[in-house]
Design an enzyme around this catalytic site. Structure first.
Site, PDB file in Angstrom:
ATOM      1  N   GLU A   1      36.820  38.102  38.977  1.00  0.00           N
ATOM      2  CA  GLU A   1      35.515  37.509  38.667  1.00  0.00           C
ATOM      3  C   GLU A   1      34.526  37.715  39.807  1.00  0.00           C
ATOM      4  O   GLU A   1      33.352  38.035  39.582  1.00  0.00           O
ATOM      5  CB  GLU A   1      35.669  36.005  38.389  1.00  0.00           C
ATOM      6  CG  GLU A   1      36.550  35.694  37.191  1.00  0.00           C
ATOM      7  CD  GLU A   1      38.026  35.532  37.535  1.00  0.00           C
ATOM      8  OE1 GLU A   1      38.746  34.932  36.719  1.00  0.00           O
ATOM      9  OE2 GLU A   1      38.465  36.006  38.610  1.00  0.00           O
TER      10      GLU A   1
ATOM     11  N   CYS B   1      36.475  31.307  41.990  1.00  0.00           N
ATOM     12  CA  CYS B   1      35.689  32.071  41.018  1.00  0.00           C
ATOM     13  C   CYS B   1      34.694  31.193  40.269  1.00  0.00           C
ATOM     14  O   CYS B   1      33.582  31.629  39.959  1.00  0.00           O
ATOM     15  CB  CYS B   1      36.621  32.799  40.065  1.00  0.00           C
ATOM     16  SG  CYS B   1      37.640  34.022  40.928  1.00  0.00           S
TER      17      CYS B   1
ATOM     18  N   CYS C   1      39.745  30.532  38.787  1.00  0.00           N
ATOM     19  CA  CYS C   1      40.210  29.572  39.785  1.00  0.00           C
ATOM     20  C   CYS C   1      38.995  28.884  40.414  1.00  0.00           C
ATOM     21  O   CYS C   1      37.849  29.270  40.149  1.00  0.00           O
ATOM     22  CB  CYS C   1      41.031  30.298  40.851  1.00  0.00           C
ATOM     23  SG  CYS C   1      40.023  31.321  41.956  1.00  0.00           S
TER      24      CYS C   1
ATOM     25  N   HIS D   1      38.915  38.512  43.927  1.00  0.00           N
ATOM     26  CA  HIS D   1      39.366  38.162  42.576  1.00  0.00           C
ATOM     27  C   HIS D   1      38.513  38.933  41.575  1.00  0.00           C
ATOM     28  O   HIS D   1      37.367  39.302  41.865  1.00  0.00           O
ATOM     29  CB  HIS D   1      39.217  36.667  42.345  1.00  0.00           C
ATOM     30  CG  HIS D   1      40.138  35.835  43.170  1.00  0.00           C
ATOM     31  ND1 HIS D   1      40.476  34.547  42.818  1.00  0.00           N
ATOM     32  CD2 HIS D   1      40.801  36.093  44.327  1.00  0.00           C
ATOM     33  CE1 HIS D   1      41.298  34.050  43.716  1.00  0.00           C
ATOM     34  NE2 HIS D   1      41.508  34.960  44.649  1.00  0.00           N
TER      35      HIS D   1
END
Length: 154
Positions: free
Chosen positions: A53, A84, A81, A51
């Site tokens: 992040e 993250c 999410c 992801h």
């Protein structure tokens, strides 16, 4: 300043879509300077943890030379999410700033709410079984860790 950081994260996200990645971008800032960036690489890298992040956090740790990002800010184009958020907490970031929220992500087909909702349910209701298997040796790695005089606590 924060708005400029967010604009940069959003720009990264849009550019990433054009490059074949997901619509997410993130930056890590320390002392007003961008230390690292990250974009969603889940599909190009075939990595469900890639992801934006997480990628930005990994890159920042390498740039800084430490697994702790105290004194840093994570800025994401979208609400992080649970994966993250956990990464941000483990990295010891000072704060997290985001633009779009989980409802915006859901409209685009990224419904993180399912994970948020899952964590509120008892594990026996989860679609994936998650449970402990009791065994005598389970604490042995922790005993080895506690006995290691030169360990780096985190």
């Amino acid at each position: 300043m924060e708005q400029e950081w967010l604009s940069q994260a959003v720009r990264l996200a849009k550019e990433n879509v054009a490059a074949g990645g997901g619509p997410f971008g993130a930056i890590v800032v320390r002392d007003g300077e961008v230390v690292a960036t990250g974009t969603n690489q889940v599909t190009p890298a075939l990595d469900p943890t890639a992801h934006a992040e997480v990628v930005a956090i990994r890159n920042a740790c390498q740039a800084i030379g430490d697994f702790r990002l105290s004194g840093c800010v994570l800025v994401s184009s979208c609400e992080p999410c649970p994966l993250c958020l956990a990464a941000a907490l483990w990295a010891r970031l000072d704060r997290v700033i985001y633009g779009a929220d989980r409802d915006d992500a859901a409209k685009a087909g990224f419904d993180d709410r399912a994970f948020y909702d899952l964590f509120d349910q008892p594990r026996d209701k989860w679609p994936v079984p998650v449970y402990s298997l009791p065994a005598e040796q389970n604490f042995e790695p922790f005993s080895a860790w506690l006995a290691k005089p030169d360990r780096i606590d985190y």
